[in-house]
Motif scaffolding. Sequence first.
Motif, PDB file in Angstrom:
ATOM      1  N   ILE A 151       0.409  -1.288   0.568  1.00  0.00           N
ATOM      2  CA  ILE A 151       0.503   0.069  -0.099  1.00  0.00           C
ATOM      3  C   ILE A 151       1.089   1.312   0.015  1.00  0.00           C
ATOM      4  O   ILE A 151       0.569   2.306  -0.919  1.00  0.00           O
TER       5      ILE A 151
ATOM      6  N   CYS B 218       0.799   3.815  -3.079  1.00  0.00           N
ATOM      7  CA  CYS B 218       0.457   5.313  -2.412  1.00  0.00           C
ATOM      8  C   CYS B 218       2.029   6.185  -2.573  1.00  0.00           C
ATOM      9  O   CYS B 218       1.405   7.292  -3.381  1.00  0.00           O
TER      10      CYS B 218
ATOM     11  N   GLU C 239      -8.987   6.227 -10.575  1.00  0.00           N
ATOM     12  CA  GLU C 239     -10.339   5.363  -9.562  1.00  0.00           C
ATOM     13  C   GLU C 239      -9.493   3.931  -9.766  1.00  0.00           C
ATOM     14  O   GLU C 239      -9.543   3.318  -8.318  1.00  0.00           O
TER      15      GLU C 239
ATOM     16  N   GLY D  84      -6.803   3.827  -6.339  1.00  0.00           N
ATOM     17  CA  GLY D  84      -8.339   3.863  -5.387  1.00  0.00           C
ATOM     18  C   GLY D  84      -8.432   2.530  -5.159  1.00  0.00           C
ATOM     19  O   GLY D  84      -8.836   2.108  -3.709  1.00  0.00           O
ATOM     20  N   ALA D  85      -9.034   1.788  -6.073  1.00  0.00           N
ATOM     21  CA  ALA D  85     -10.015   0.326  -6.056  1.00  0.00           C
ATOM     22  C   ALA D  85      -8.867  -0.558  -5.478  1.00  0.00           C
ATOM     23  O   ALA D  85      -9.660  -1.433  -4.336  1.00  0.00           O
TER      24      ALA D  85
ATOM     25  N   VAL E  33      -6.199   0.103  -3.581  1.00  0.00           N
ATOM     26  CA  VAL E  33      -5.635   0.981  -2.388  1.00  0.00           C
ATOM     27  C   VAL E  33      -7.027   0.124  -1.530  1.00  0.00           C
ATOM     28  O   VAL E  33      -6.303  -0.645  -0.326  1.00  0.00           O
ATOM     29  N   GLN E  34      -8.094   0.178  -1.876  1.00  0.00           N
ATOM     30  CA  GLN E  34      -8.787  -0.411  -0.363  1.00  0.00           C
ATOM     31  C   GLN E  34      -8.985  -1.709  -1.021  1.00  0.00           C
ATOM     32  O   GLN E  34      -8.921  -1.947   0.602  1.00  0.00           O
ATOM     33  N   SER E  35      -9.033  -2.364  -1.713  1.00  0.00           N
ATOM     34  CA  SER E  35      -8.636  -3.882  -1.748  1.00  0.00           C
ATOM     35  C   SER E  35      -7.947  -4.156  -0.484  1.00  0.00           C
ATOM     36  O   SER E  35      -7.944  -5.045   0.254  1.00  0.00           O
TER      37      SER E  35
ATOM     38  N   ASN F 229      -6.530  -2.451   1.681  1.00  0.00           N
ATOM     39  CA  ASN F 229      -6.676  -2.254   3.239  1.00  0.00           C
ATOM     40  C   ASN F 229      -7.158  -3.199   3.904  1.00  0.00           C
ATOM     41  O   ASN F 229      -7.764  -3.248   4.503  1.00  0.00           O
ATOM     42  N   THR F 230      -8.602  -3.985   2.880  1.00  0.00           N
ATOM     43  CA  THR F 230      -9.337  -4.788   2.896  1.00  0.00           C
ATOM     44  C   THR F 230      -9.211  -5.230   3.637  1.00  0.00           C
ATOM     45  O   THR F 230      -8.987  -6.153   4.641  1.00  0.00           O
TER      46      THR F 230
ATOM     47  N   GLU G  93      -6.473  -4.974   6.666  1.00  0.00           N
ATOM     48  CA  GLU G  93      -8.075  -5.326   8.097  1.00  0.00           C
ATOM     49  C   GLU G  93      -8.091  -6.394   9.084  1.00  0.00           C
ATOM     50  O   GLU G  93      -8.428  -7.118  10.034  1.00  0.00           O
TER      51      GLU G  93
END
Length: 139
Positions: free
Chosen positions: A14, A18, A81, A84-85, A87-89, A91-92, A95
Motif C-alpha cells: 500500500i 501511494c 479510480e 483507489g480500488a 488500495v481499498q482492496s 486495506n480490506t 484489516e
Amino acid sequence: MNKVDAQAIVESLIDSICDSPDQFHIHVKVVGQSITSNGGIGQVVTATGGGPGSTTIGQQVSVSSGDVTLANQKANRALDEQFGALVQSLNTIKEQLASSSTDVGLVEQVYTSLKNTWVPGLIISVLGTALSASLGIGI
C-alpha cells in the motif's frame, strides 16, 4: 509466516503504491492519420525524406499537447479510480489480517478479484505468497 508478517507486507505494498504511483508507467503510442477538408482544394502534402539517395520518404505530422489533453485527463481519472480500488482492496485484506477473527473467505474473495486484472503480477504474487503462508489459503 504469521498474520502480523503478512499484514506488514500488505502495508508495504500500500505504501509503495501511494508513495510512488509513477512506478506503473503506461506508454501509449497512436499511429494513424485523419484528414478533414472543409472545401477548397483538399490536402497539400510535402514529402520529407532522408536526403539524396535515400529511400525514406513520407509525411511529417506533429500533434501538440493541446490536442490530447482531454483524453489524457480522462485516462488519469480512470487510473486514479483503479489505484483507489486497489488500495481499498489491500486495506480490506490488511484489516482482516489485523483482526482476531479473520474472515478468510473475504480475504480470498478480495485477492481473487485482483487476479487476472490490470494489477501487476508482482503485487499478485507477493500478496498471494503472504496470504498462503499466513492463512493457509490455497492460492
